[in-house]
Design a protein around this motif. Structure first.
Motif, PDB file in Angstrom:
ATOM      1  N   ASP A   4       0.825  -1.211   0.000  1.00  0.00           N
ATOM      2  CA  ASP A   4       0.000   0.000   0.000  1.00  0.00           C
ATOM      3  C   ASP A   4       0.857   1.259   0.000  1.00  0.00           C
ATOM      4  O   ASP A   4       0.493   2.271  -0.583  1.00  0.00           O
ATOM      5  CB  ASP A   4      -0.946   0.012   1.198  1.00  0.00           C
ATOM      6  CG  ASP A   4      -2.045  -1.036   1.070  1.00  0.00           C
ATOM      7  OD1 ASP A   4      -2.357  -1.443  -0.063  1.00  0.00           O
ATOM      8  OD2 ASP A   4      -2.579  -1.447   2.119  1.00  0.00           O
ATOM      9  N   ASP A   5       1.999   1.197   0.676  1.00  0.00           N
ATOM     10  CA  ASP A   5       2.911   2.338   0.689  1.00  0.00           C
ATOM     11  C   ASP A   5       3.457   2.614  -0.710  1.00  0.00           C
ATOM     12  O   ASP A   5       3.586   3.768  -1.108  1.00  0.00           O
ATOM     13  CB  ASP A   5       4.081   2.098   1.643  1.00  0.00           C
ATOM     14  CG  ASP A   5       3.660   2.068   3.098  1.00  0.00           C
ATOM     15  OD1 ASP A   5       2.567   2.578   3.422  1.00  0.00           O
ATOM     16  OD2 ASP A   5       4.430   1.529   3.914  1.00  0.00           O
ATOM     17  N   VAL A   6       3.795   1.559  -1.439  1.00  0.00           N
ATOM     18  CA  VAL A   6       4.311   1.714  -2.796  1.00  0.00           C
ATOM     19  C   VAL A   6       3.230   2.303  -3.696  1.00  0.00           C
ATOM     20  O   VAL A   6       3.465   3.258  -4.441  1.00  0.00           O
ATOM     21  CB  VAL A   6       4.813   0.364  -3.362  1.00  0.00           C
ATOM     22  CG1 VAL A   6       5.181   0.491  -4.830  1.00  0.00           C
ATOM     23  CG2 VAL A   6       5.986  -0.139  -2.550  1.00  0.00           C
ATOM     24  N   ALA A   7       2.019   1.763  -3.618  1.00  0.00           N
ATOM     25  CA  ALA A   7       0.917   2.259  -4.441  1.00  0.00           C
ATOM     26  C   ALA A   7       0.611   3.715  -4.120  1.00  0.00           C
ATOM     27  O   ALA A   7       0.394   4.527  -5.027  1.00  0.00           O
ATOM     28  CB  ALA A   7      -0.322   1.396  -4.236  1.00  0.00           C
ATOM     29  N   GLU A  30       5.206  -4.042 -15.732  1.00  0.00           N
ATOM     30  CA  GLU A  30       4.025  -4.860 -15.429  1.00  0.00           C
ATOM     31  C   GLU A  30       3.658  -4.750 -13.957  1.00  0.00           C
ATOM     32  O   GLU A  30       2.494  -4.588 -13.603  1.00  0.00           O
ATOM     33  CB  GLU A  30       4.303  -6.318 -15.817  1.00  0.00           C
ATOM     34  CG  GLU A  30       3.084  -7.214 -15.763  1.00  0.00           C
ATOM     35  CD  GLU A  30       2.797  -7.778 -14.394  1.00  0.00           C
ATOM     36  OE1 GLU A  30       1.622  -8.073 -14.105  1.00  0.00           O
ATOM     37  OE2 GLU A  30       3.737  -7.918 -13.583  1.00  0.00           O
ATOM     38  N   LYS A  31       4.645  -4.813 -13.086  1.00  0.00           N
ATOM     39  CA  LYS A  31       4.394  -4.724 -11.640  1.00  0.00           C
ATOM     40  C   LYS A  31       3.828  -3.348 -11.259  1.00  0.00           C
ATOM     41  O   LYS A  31       2.872  -3.270 -10.483  1.00  0.00           O
ATOM     42  CB  LYS A  31       5.709  -4.981 -10.888  1.00  0.00           C
ATOM     43  CG  LYS A  31       5.595  -4.965  -9.401  1.00  0.00           C
ATOM     44  CD  LYS A  31       5.006  -6.239  -8.889  1.00  0.00           C
ATOM     45  CE  LYS A  31       5.127  -6.293  -7.373  1.00  0.00           C
ATOM     46  NZ  LYS A  31       4.408  -7.405  -6.820  1.00  0.00           N
ATOM     47  N   LEU A  32       4.400  -2.296 -11.799  1.00  0.00           N
ATOM     48  CA  LEU A  32       3.896  -0.955 -11.496  1.00  0.00           C
ATOM     49  C   LEU A  32       2.460  -0.780 -11.975  1.00  0.00           C
ATOM     50  O   LEU A  32       1.612  -0.255 -11.251  1.00  0.00           O
ATOM     51  CB  LEU A  32       4.787   0.108 -12.138  1.00  0.00           C
ATOM     52  CG  LEU A  32       6.117   0.375 -11.467  1.00  0.00           C
ATOM     53  CD1 LEU A  32       6.971   1.296 -12.332  1.00  0.00           C
ATOM     54  CD2 LEU A  32       5.929   0.975 -10.081  1.00  0.00           C
ATOM     55  N   VAL A  33       2.184  -1.217 -13.188  1.00  0.00           N
ATOM     56  CA  VAL A  33       0.838  -1.045 -13.740  1.00  0.00           C
ATOM     57  C   VAL A  33      -0.177  -1.884 -12.964  1.00  0.00           C
ATOM     58  O   VAL A  33      -1.287  -1.437 -12.693  1.00  0.00           O
ATOM     59  CB  VAL A  33       0.827  -1.397 -15.249  1.00  0.00           C
ATOM     60  CG1 VAL A  33      -0.580  -1.470 -15.795  1.00  0.00           C
ATOM     61  CG2 VAL A  33       1.659  -0.391 -16.024  1.00  0.00           C
ATOM     62  N   GLU A  35       0.139  -3.126  -9.744  1.00  0.00           N
ATOM     63  CA  GLU A  35       0.049  -2.848  -8.309  1.00  0.00           C
ATOM     64  C   GLU A  35      -0.202  -1.390  -7.948  1.00  0.00           C
ATOM     65  O   GLU A  35      -0.502  -1.099  -6.796  1.00  0.00           O
ATOM     66  CB  GLU A  35       1.338  -3.311  -7.610  1.00  0.00           C
ATOM     67  CG  GLU A  35       1.623  -4.791  -7.762  1.00  0.00           C
ATOM     68  CD  GLU A  35       0.605  -5.676  -7.049  1.00  0.00           C
ATOM     69  OE1 GLU A  35      -0.001  -5.213  -6.065  1.00  0.00           O
ATOM     70  OE2 GLU A  35       0.424  -6.816  -7.488  1.00  0.00           O
ATOM     71  N   CYS A  36      -0.072  -0.488  -8.903  1.00  0.00           N
ATOM     72  CA  CYS A  36      -0.213   0.948  -8.618  1.00  0.00           C
ATOM     73  C   CYS A  36      -1.290   1.555  -9.524  1.00  0.00           C
ATOM     74  O   CYS A  36      -0.968   2.250 -10.502  1.00  0.00           O
ATOM     75  CB  CYS A  36       1.117   1.657  -8.811  1.00  0.00           C
ATOM     76  SG  CYS A  36       2.437   0.984  -7.802  1.00  0.00           S
ATOM     77  N   PRO A  37      -2.558   1.316  -9.218  1.00  0.00           N
ATOM     78  CA  PRO A  37      -3.623   1.799 -10.090  1.00  0.00           C
ATOM     79  C   PRO A  37      -3.680   3.319 -10.209  1.00  0.00           C
ATOM     80  O   PRO A  37      -4.199   3.849 -11.187  1.00  0.00           O
ATOM     81  CB  PRO A  37      -4.903   1.246  -9.448  1.00  0.00           C
ATOM     82  CG  PRO A  37      -4.532   0.967  -8.036  1.00  0.00           C
ATOM     83  CD  PRO A  37      -3.068   0.632  -8.039  1.00  0.00           C
ATOM     84  N   GLY A  38      -3.115   4.039  -9.257  1.00  0.00           N
ATOM     85  CA  GLY A  38      -3.122   5.491  -9.305  1.00  0.00           C
ATOM     86  C   GLY A  38      -1.963   6.083 -10.089  1.00  0.00           C
ATOM     87  O   GLY A  38      -1.858   7.305 -10.204  1.00  0.00           O
ATOM     88  N   HIS A  70      -2.163  -8.385 -19.146  1.00  0.00           N
ATOM     89  CA  HIS A  70      -2.581  -7.240 -18.339  1.00  0.00           C
ATOM     90  C   HIS A  70      -3.821  -6.581 -18.946  1.00  0.00           C
ATOM     91  O   HIS A  70      -4.750  -6.232 -18.247  1.00  0.00           O
ATOM     92  CB  HIS A  70      -1.456  -6.213 -18.194  1.00  0.00           C
ATOM     93  CG  HIS A  70      -1.907  -5.005 -17.450  1.00  0.00           C
ATOM     94  ND1 HIS A  70      -2.176  -5.047 -16.111  1.00  0.00           N
ATOM     95  CD2 HIS A  70      -2.199  -3.760 -17.848  1.00  0.00           C
ATOM     96  CE1 HIS A  70      -2.610  -3.859 -15.718  1.00  0.00           C
ATOM     97  NE2 HIS A  70      -2.621  -3.061 -16.764  1.00  0.00           N
ATOM     98  N   THR A  71      -3.833  -6.426 -20.265  1.00  0.00           N
ATOM     99  CA  THR A  71      -4.974  -5.811 -20.939  1.00  0.00           C
ATOM    100  C   THR A  71      -6.231  -6.622 -20.704  1.00  0.00           C
ATOM    101  O   THR A  71      -7.299  -6.084 -20.424  1.00  0.00           O
ATOM    102  CB  THR A  71      -4.701  -5.681 -22.451  1.00  0.00           C
ATOM    103  OG1 THR A  71      -3.496  -4.932 -22.620  1.00  0.00           O
ATOM    104  CG2 THR A  71      -5.844  -5.002 -23.164  1.00  0.00           C
ATOM    105  N   ARG A  72      -6.123  -7.933 -20.764  1.00  0.00           N
ATOM    106  CA  ARG A  72      -7.278  -8.817 -20.535  1.00  0.00           C
ATOM    107  C   ARG A  72      -7.810  -8.655 -19.118  1.00  0.00           C
ATOM    108  O   ARG A  72      -9.020  -8.630 -18.904  1.00  0.00           O
ATOM    109  CB  ARG A  72      -6.849 -10.266 -20.760  1.00  0.00           C
ATOM    110  CG  ARG A  72      -7.583 -10.967 -21.841  1.00  0.00           C
ATOM    111  CD  ARG A  72      -7.261 -12.445 -21.879  1.00  0.00           C
ATOM    112  NE  ARG A  72      -5.855 -12.737 -21.689  1.00  0.00           N
ATOM    113  CZ  ARG A  72      -4.996 -12.969 -22.667  1.00  0.00           C
ATOM    114  NH1 ARG A  72      -5.395 -12.945 -23.908  1.00  0.00           N
ATOM    115  NH2 ARG A  72      -3.733 -13.231 -22.400  1.00  0.00           N
ATOM    116  N   ASN A  73      -6.911  -8.527 -18.136  1.00  0.00           N
ATOM    117  CA  ASN A  73      -7.339  -8.399 -16.748  1.00  0.00           C
ATOM    118  C   ASN A  73      -7.978  -7.045 -16.447  1.00  0.00           C
ATOM    119  O   ASN A  73      -8.703  -6.913 -15.479  1.00  0.00           O
ATOM    120  CB  ASN A  73      -6.144  -8.626 -15.815  1.00  0.00           C
ATOM    121  CG  ASN A  73      -5.702 -10.062 -15.795  1.00  0.00           C
ATOM    122  OD1 ASN A  73      -6.471 -10.964 -16.123  1.00  0.00           O
ATOM    123  ND2 ASN A  73      -4.457 -10.286 -15.457  1.00  0.00           N
ATOM    124  N   CYS A  74      -7.693  -6.039 -17.251  1.00  0.00           N
ATOM    125  CA  CYS A  74      -8.244  -4.701 -17.012  1.00  0.00           C
ATOM    126  C   CYS A  74      -9.617  -4.496 -17.635  1.00  0.00           C
ATOM    127  O   CYS A  74     -10.294  -3.527 -17.328  1.00  0.00           O
ATOM    128  CB  CYS A  74      -7.279  -3.639 -17.548  1.00  0.00           C
ATOM    129  SG  CYS A  74      -5.779  -3.526 -16.559  1.00  0.00           S
TER     130      CYS A  74
END
Length: 75
Positions: A4-7, A30-33, A35-38, A70-74
């Motif tokens: 949560d701190d990273v996001a 991939e990890k940033l996109v 785990e960090c929706p903002g 990632h696109t499929r999951n979004c």
């Protein structure tokens, strides 16, 4: 640092990633996109390599399996 701190750190921010089309770069993007929706914007610095233009390399990256997953999951 907790997830949560990273996001929250990246919320509303933009990042510049060099080497984004390499192995570790792909993992990082991939990890940033995921785990960090903002996260506001990801900029990727891409160079010519082995006769392929940056545009070719970005196209290959965007159509890669990780990007497709990632696109499929979004959706």
């Amino acid at each position: 640092m907790a997830q949560d701190d990273v996001a929250s750190f990246f919320a509303g921010r933009s990042v510049l990633i060099t080497g984004a089309t390499g192995f570790m770069g792909k993992v990082l993007v991939e990890k940033l996109v995921r785990e960090c929706p903002g996260l506001d914007t990801v900029y990727a610095l891409v160079r010519h390599k082995r006769g392929r233009t940056p545009a070719d390399r970005i196209n290959e990256y965007v159509t890669s399996q990780v990007s497709q997953e990632h696109t499929r999951n979004c959706e």
